[in-house]
Design a protein around this motif. Structure first.
Motif, PDB file in Angstrom:
ATOM      1  N   UNK A 168      -3.155  -2.882   0.724  1.00 51.14           N
ATOM      2  CA  UNK A 168      -3.409  -3.898   1.752  1.00 51.14           C
ATOM      3  C   UNK A 168      -2.594  -3.580   3.011  1.00 51.14           C
ATOM      4  N   UNK A 169      -1.333  -3.230   2.808  1.00 49.23           N
ATOM      5  CA  UNK A 169      -0.438  -2.902   3.921  1.00 49.23           C
ATOM      6  C   UNK A 169      -0.974  -1.689   4.686  1.00 49.23           C
ATOM      7  N   UNK A 170      -1.403  -0.693   3.928  1.00 51.70           N
ATOM      8  CA  UNK A 170      -1.948   0.533   4.508  1.00 51.70           C
ATOM      9  C   UNK A 170      -3.192   0.237   5.352  1.00 51.70           C
ATOM     10  N   UNK A 171      -4.052  -0.633   4.836  1.00 52.90           N
ATOM     11  CA  UNK A 171      -5.278  -0.995   5.561  1.00 52.90           C
ATOM     12  C   UNK A 171      -4.978  -1.823   6.806  1.00 52.90           C
ATOM     13  N   UNK A 174      -4.533   6.539   9.276  1.00 51.80           N
ATOM     14  CA  UNK A 174      -5.535   7.610   9.322  1.00 51.80           C
ATOM     15  C   UNK A 174      -4.913   8.893   8.763  1.00 51.80           C
ATOM     16  N   UNK A 175      -5.741   9.738   8.109  1.00 50.78           N
ATOM     17  CA  UNK A 175      -5.223  10.987   7.561  1.00 50.78           C
ATOM     18  C   UNK A 175      -4.433  11.776   8.606  1.00 50.78           C
ATOM     19  N   UNK A 176      -3.308  12.337   8.161  1.00 50.76           N
ATOM     20  CA  UNK A 176      -2.514  13.178   9.048  1.00 50.76           C
ATOM     21  C   UNK A 176      -1.482  12.446   9.886  1.00 50.76           C
ATOM     22  N   UNK A 213       0.816   7.104   0.605  1.00 53.85           N
ATOM     23  CA  UNK A 213       0.523   8.456   1.094  1.00 53.85           C
ATOM     24  C   UNK A 213      -0.750   8.996   0.431  1.00 53.85           C
ATOM     25  N   UNK A 214      -0.885   8.803  -0.881  1.00 57.12           N
ATOM     26  CA  UNK A 214      -2.067   9.286  -1.600  1.00 57.12           C
ATOM     27  C   UNK A 214      -3.305   8.484  -1.209  1.00 57.12           C
ATOM     28  N   UNK A 215      -3.115   7.192  -0.961  1.00 59.99           N
ATOM     29  CA  UNK A 215      -4.231   6.303  -0.615  1.00 59.99           C
ATOM     30  C   UNK A 215      -4.755   6.594   0.795  1.00 59.99           C
ATOM     31  N   UNK A 216      -3.837   6.904   1.737  1.00 60.10           N
ATOM     32  CA  UNK A 216      -4.238   7.023   3.148  1.00 60.10           C
ATOM     33  C   UNK A 216      -4.201   8.455   3.691  1.00 60.10           C
ATOM     34  N   UNK A 217      -3.768   9.409   2.840  1.00 55.25           N
ATOM     35  CA  UNK A 217      -3.646  10.818   3.248  1.00 55.25           C
ATOM     36  C   UNK A 217      -2.747  10.993   4.468  1.00 55.25           C
ATOM     37  N   UNK A 218      -1.631  10.268   4.459  1.00 59.53           N
ATOM     38  CA  UNK A 218      -0.682  10.370   5.567  1.00 59.53           C
ATOM     39  C   UNK A 218       0.608  11.029   5.085  1.00 59.53           C
ATOM     40  N   UNK A 219       1.435  11.468   6.042  1.00 56.96           N
ATOM     41  CA  UNK A 219       2.758  12.009   5.719  1.00 56.96           C
ATOM     42  C   UNK A 219       3.768  10.900   5.924  1.00 56.96           C
ATOM     43  N   UNK A 220       4.516  10.585   4.894  1.00 55.10           N
ATOM     44  CA  UNK A 220       5.446   9.461   5.005  1.00 55.10           C
ATOM     45  C   UNK A 220       6.895   9.915   4.846  1.00 55.10           C
ATOM     46  N   UNK A 221       7.739   9.430   5.754  1.00 56.29           N
ATOM     47  CA  UNK A 221       9.176   9.656   5.661  1.00 56.29           C
ATOM     48  C   UNK A 221       9.802   8.376   5.133  1.00 56.29           C
TER      49      UNK A 221
END
Length: 340
Positions: free
Chosen positions: A85-88, A93-95, A113-121
């Motif tokens: 929900x937070x991601x949405x 967006x990917x990347x 990260x797996x749900x949104x295909x993003x890089x997370x720190x």
């Protein structure tokens, strides 16, 4: 997760008991002052997580947070949905480069990260949690896209306008000052981008002159390593003061068909969250007692279990009386122009 070996995080076994005693002294129930907790919050929160992380992971899995829960949904499913929900809401967006403020051992970071295909720190001030998080990232296969930075979220080691999105899940409640924390988040977020969070707050129903309410608040503070739990309205004020436009905000606990504190409610039995139930906690308590007795767990482990129990009681009471919420949600945007 091996509970015995984990208690105390990176502390030497011989240091655990004195760390517990020092931690307790910060709190109201032990005559501690809020000012002292705020001034020494780094030490307080670090001691708290060194002491409690393995208990959390044992009882809760890799994501240390609550979630609204639908009927027929398991605790695990509700936690994942809460993260998605937070991601949405952030429109990830990917990347994109995303910052997780106060990331724990990185359960939500891996999921999002797996749900949104993003890089997370993941930003975290606790060495033990970061070491644990790195190991879990390798196991999950996200160690190429996700990383951890050890730092204080009141003074982040990132240049201005570094991230495409920022989120915090039940973490910025540890900040000694919400405005200072949000201001830093504002600084590292790119203009026009979003910050979303789940905050631990006292609600409008909280009455500061009510002794019972104050006792519940103090139990949650000692049990959860908090300097002072803020009102929802204070979080909102601090956000605006930091320069954010608030898109929308709501206490998500209000419409949850099953109460968020259900896993901690001793009158409720559940196999899926057995370790958190009354019998499960008694079992853990006796296990810790035995491990401490045979010196497999460090002296002081049982005291940690005690203040976590206290927190659970405070959380359930605070939830039942609706004076506390762990999921005051807001979505805020950093304006395009740098007129602030």
């Amino acid at each position: 997760m091996n509970l015995a070996s984990g208690v105390g995080g990176k502390l030497e076994k011989s240091e655990v008991l004195s760390a517990v005693e020092k931690y307790e002294k910060y709190h109201v129930c032990y005559g501690g002052e809020e000012e002292d907790r705020k001034a020494n919050y780094t030490d307080m929160v670090n001691k708290y997580y060194d002491l409690s992380t393995s208990f959390y992971e044992f009882g809760w899995g890799e994501s240390f947070h609550f979630a609204p829960r639908w009927k027929g949904e398991s605790l695990r499913e509700s936690i994942k949905r809460h993260e998605h929900f937070l991601s949405l809401q952030l429109g990830l967006k990917p990347g994109q480069k995303v910052l997780d403020v106060g990331c724990g051992i990185g359960g939500p970071l891996r999921e999002i990260s797996l749900f949104s295909l993003t890089s997370i720190t993941g930003l975290n001030n606790n060495e033990y949690q970061i070491a644990r998080g790195k190991e879990l990232n390798r196991i999950a296969g996200v160690d190429k896209t996700c990383n951890f930075v050890k730092a204080d979220f009141m003074k982040m080691p990132f240049p201005d306008n570094s991230f495409d999105a920022v989120y915090a899940i039940e973490a910025t409640c540890h900040a000694p000052d919400a405005y200072g924390c949000y201001k830093e988040i504002f600084r590292v977020l790119k203009p026009g981008q979003y910050f979303a969070a789940y905050e631990w707050c006292m609600t409008a129903a909280f009455d500061p002159s009510n002794e019972e309410h104050q006792k519940i608040k103090a139990e949650i503070e000692i049990g959860d390593g908090l300097p002072d739990i803020r009102l929802t309205t204070k979080c909102l004020e601090a956000l605006k003061q930091a320069g954010f436009e608030v898109i929308w905000e709501k206490d998500l606990a209000v419409d949850s068909p099953l109460p968020w504190y259900l896993p901690l409610d001793t009158s409720h039995f559940s196999l899926s969250s057995f370790r958190l139930t009354a019998i499960g906690r008694l079992f853990t308590r006796n296990l810790v007692k035995a491990l401490e007795f045979v010196r497999l767990a460090p002296a002081g482990s049982l005291k940690v279990q005690d203040f976590l129990e206290k927190a659970a009681e405070g959380l359930v009471e605070g939830g039942k009386r609706e004076i506390f919420t762990p999921m005051y949600f807001f979505l805020a945007r950093k304006p395009d122009s740098s007129s602030h």
